[in-house]
Design a protein around this motif. Structure first.
Motif, PDB file in Angstrom:
ATOM      1  N   THR A  71      22.721   4.402   6.368  1.00  0.00           N
ATOM      2  CA  THR A  71      23.968   4.209   5.635  1.00  0.00           C
ATOM      3  C   THR A  71      24.773   3.072   6.246  1.00  0.00           C
ATOM      4  OG1 THR A  71      24.085   6.527   4.993  1.00  0.00           O
ATOM      5  CG2 THR A  71      26.143   5.293   4.952  1.00  0.00           C
ATOM      6  N   VAL A  73      28.146   1.474   7.089  1.00  0.00           N
ATOM      7  CA  VAL A  73      29.550   1.823   7.271  1.00  0.00           C
ATOM      8  C   VAL A  73      30.318   0.534   7.493  1.00  0.00           C
ATOM      9  CG1 VAL A  73      31.234   3.017   8.713  1.00  0.00           C
ATOM     10  CG2 VAL A  73      29.039   4.095   8.215  1.00  0.00           C
ATOM     11  N   THR A  87      31.480   3.321   2.725  1.00  0.00           N
ATOM     12  CA  THR A  87      30.072   3.590   3.021  1.00  0.00           C
ATOM     13  C   THR A  87      29.217   3.280   1.799  1.00  0.00           C
ATOM     14  OG1 THR A  87      30.158   5.924   2.330  1.00  0.00           O
ATOM     15  CG2 THR A  87      30.723   5.418   4.621  1.00  0.00           C
TER      16      THR A  87
END
Length: 499
Positions: A71, A73, A87
């Motif tokens: 992911t 960020v 995100t």
């Protein structure tokens, strides 16, 4: 303005949200604040297609890193975005940005993020932010002061923004701002070591904006006290360049030097090398074979709106293992100036994706020295030349993809059409970074240790046994690309998740 390669070969691209309407319409007729255009997109580097994404809060001059699960960020920005965390989840065909307000304890504008050994990321500095914090948050999350950031601030030019941050193999952080560097223990909030000031004393971080890389890390099966780590910082602008360009429209020549230091030495010193040309606002990309591409930038001026002059169109490759004086290799020149607010990142096939350039306060395409640039292009390093096809490895292992553990042996199978030189085979492992403002955050390459000889397993077919990194300090958990390199010519990479 910002780019990140995800572990599904797609590239997140985004700009600030308050430049005015872009040239890309939002999907499904969406509009926000009377703006029906997108300020972010996701680009598929395999199919050469893209789709618009929706980002609402202002992410101007923000920062980012990826979590162990891949992911992205992305944190901070300007005004309504200065404390926002955003995100994006890879491997999802319909996903969009998720924006989480008031996640940061401090407003972050021009900060630096880095992936950490425990799976968190650290967020360091920013405009008038002489501190750091961590993400993901916990109920006990707090700010930690870092006096080094205040000590390296020029009150007028602020030459400590977007500091260069690298995870050292012992778990501490090498941090460079302005013209100084420290080794920092973020768990104890203390400086472990102070390094010499860079020779000449000229600033190298924003807005003087040189670029920096951690050179490939070798011997990763050894203890951290035996692994050598070297940093390379190239280009930038002399002291006073930003203010002279801003206030007097005087554009000083950029710096034409690189400074290199093996900071694990008992008494480390900077070694200065002269580049073939001066550069400010260039990008440095670690290539799969361990060379470093230096691309984009200007020959005069500084980072900032309208403050760069004399675009540098000729990329260079730096060969860190060659003898001093013979490390720089000029490449064919480009045709599009890529200066302030441009990006460059490595793709899994070995090309480098280059895009952007906007030195204006808004989108401006006409009657200006350097128009806003919306195109993407790729730079193909010499190892992709067709004359090298017979020497190029092809990874044939089918079951290596997915999760791999620390301190484990595994075997990679590969093929080469021509005759191989077994001694020239190496396997590299590279973490794709977050790129903005001439710095690639969390960029990291490891040369994996071979266990035994290269073994033939058929006509033109071979296998090599490799050992994975011994600790999360050497390689933070997350997604990496693995390459087999033969005679300095890399294969296409394959994705693995180090966990």
């Amino acid at each position: 303005m910002h780019m990140q390669l995800l572990n599904d070969d797609r590239v997140i691209i985004y700009d600030r949200t308050d430049f005015g309407p872009s040239n890309l319409t939002l999907a499904n007729g969406k509009c926000f604040k009377k703006d029906c255009t997108a300020h972010s997109a996701i680009y598929n580097s395999i199919s050469n297609t893209f789709r618009p994404l929706t980002v609402l809060t202002n992410n101007w001059c923000s920062s980012g890193a990826t979590l162990p699960n891949g992911t992205l960020v992305q944190s901070g920005g300007y005004r309504d975005g200065e404390r926002v965390v955003r995100t994006f989840q890879p491997s999802c065909k319909t996903c969009d940005w998720v924006e989480i307000p008031k996640q940061l304890l401090q407003s972050r504008w021009y900060a630096t993020n880095h992936a950490l050994p425990d799976g968190r990321m650290i967020i360091v500095g920013g405009t008038k932010a002489f501190n750091y914090e961590f993400y993901p948050k916990t109920p006990s999350s707090k700010l930690f002061t870092m006096p080094f950031l205040k000590d390296t601030t020029d009150p007028k030019a602020e030459n400590n923004l977007y500091p260069f941050v690298f995870l050292h193999v012992d778990g501490n952080l090498f941090i460079f701002a302005n013209n100084r560097a420290i080794l920092f223990d973020y768990t104890k909030n203390e400086v472990v070591r102070t390094y010499p000031t860079i020779p000449g004393g000229d600033p190298r971080s924003y807005p003087s904006t040189g670029s920096a890389v951690l050179l490939p890390i070798k011997n990763i099966e050894m203890g951290s006290d035996k692994i050598e780590a070297e940093v390379l910082i190239c280009g930038g602008a002399p002291a006073g360049s930003y203010l002279k360009a801003l206030n007097s429209h005087k554009f000083l020549p950029a710096l034409n030097t690189c400074a290199r230091m093996r900071y694990t030495d008992p008494n480390p010193t900077w070694t200065i090398e002269t580049m073939p040309m001066a550069r400010v606002m260039s990008d440095m990309v670690v290539l799969p074979n361990g060379d470093v591409l230096i691309i984009n930038g200007a020959g005069k001026g500084s980072a900032g709106w309208e403050l760069g002059r004399e675009p540098v169109l000729t990329p260079m490759i730096y060969h860190p293992n060659e003898a001093p004086g013979s490390r720089f290799e000029l490449q064919n020149p480009a045709t599009i100036p890529r200066m302030y607010h441009s990006c460059a990142i490595l793709l899994r096939d070995g090309r480098v994706l280059v895009g952007g350039s906007n030195p204006h306060a808004y989108y401006n395409f006409t009657n200006v020295l350097f128009p806003t640039e919306l195109s993407l292009e790729t730079f193909s390093p010499p190892y992709l030349d067709s004359s090298k096809t017979r020497l190029r490895p092809v990874i044939t292992t089918k079951n290596i993809g997915g999760k791999i553990k620390y301190k484990k042996n595994f075997t990679i199978k590969f093929s080469v059409k021509g005759l191989i030189k077994p001694d020239s085979i190496k396997v590299t492992m590279l973490r794709p970074p977050f790129n903005t403002h001439s710095f690639s955050m969390s960029q990291r390459m490891l040369v994996l240790t071979k266990k035994g000889p290269i073994m033939p397993i058929g006509l033109g077919q071979y296998k090599v046994k490799i050992v994975t990194p011994r600790s999360t300090n050497i390689a933070p958990p997350g997604f990496y690309m693995i390459f087999v390199v033969h005679q300095n010519i890399p294969s296409k990479g394959i994705w693995v998740q180090l966990t």
